[in-house]
Scaffold this active site. Sequence first.
Site, PDB file in Angstrom:
ATOM      1  N   HIS A  55       1.024  -1.159   0.021  1.00  0.00           N
ATOM      2  CA  HIS A  55      -0.081   0.231  -0.040  1.00  0.00           C
ATOM      3  C   HIS A  55       0.894   1.284  -0.129  1.00  0.00           C
ATOM      4  CE1 HIS A  55      -3.704  -1.916   1.448  1.00  0.00           C
ATOM      5  NE2 HIS A  55      -3.236  -2.999   0.707  1.00  0.00           N
ATOM      6  N   GLU A  57       1.012   3.705   2.000  1.00  0.00           N
ATOM      7  CA  GLU A  57       1.678   4.245   3.197  1.00  0.00           C
ATOM      8  C   GLU A  57       2.763   3.234   3.669  1.00  0.00           C
ATOM      9  OE1 GLU A  57      -2.977   4.486   3.642  1.00  0.00           O
ATOM     10  OE2 GLU A  57      -1.663   3.432   2.489  1.00  0.00           O
ATOM     11  N   CYS A  85      -6.063   1.875   6.028  1.00  0.00           N
ATOM     12  CA  CYS A  85      -6.783   0.622   6.667  1.00  0.00           C
ATOM     13  C   CYS A  85      -6.060   0.012   7.625  1.00  0.00           C
ATOM     14  CB  CYS A  85      -6.626  -0.303   5.411  1.00  0.00           C
ATOM     15  SG  CYS A  85      -4.782  -1.004   5.057  1.00  0.00           S
ATOM     16  N   CYS A  88      -2.273  -0.400   7.510  1.00  0.00           N
ATOM     17  CA  CYS A  88      -1.524   0.869   7.319  1.00  0.00           C
ATOM     18  C   CYS A  88      -1.420   1.600   8.702  1.00  0.00           C
ATOM     19  CB  CYS A  88      -1.832   1.665   6.068  1.00  0.00           C
ATOM     20  SG  CYS A  88      -1.544   0.703   4.577  1.00  0.00           S
TER      21      CYS A  88
END
Length: 151
Positions: A55, A57, A85, A88
């Site tokens: 992701h 992040e 999420c 993260c």
Amino acid sequence: MEVVTDELNMEEALREAARAQAAGEVPVGAVVVCDGRVVGRGWNRNLGDSDPTAHAEIVALREAGRTVGNHRLLDCEMFVTIEPCAMCAGALMHARLKRLVYGADDPKAGAVHSVMAVLNHPQLNHRMEVTAGVLAARCQELLRSFFRARR
């Protein structure tokens, strides 16, 4: 002054999101800023890297850790185009960031306040400042147009 700086840093995150979109990934982008300097950049790379943890992040945190030379990013802030999420948000807590700034809420998977509250959970030992809604309409439209085009 902080509002202008937040918007400029979110513009950087939006540029990263555009890179994800150009690669056919969900357009999410993130930057980590320490002392006014970008030390980590990331965009969703799940498909291209065949990595469910890639992701935006996480990618930005990894680069920031290498740049700073420490897994703790105590004096850093993350700017990301969508509410993180659970994975993260947990990584942000482990990195000990001082602040999170995000654009659009994520009503399906957001782990700051939309679906669950991983950040600043009372049983965890780290707290971070959170600013939501910076350039939210632009962040949200980027995602909407991406998914509209895929349908």
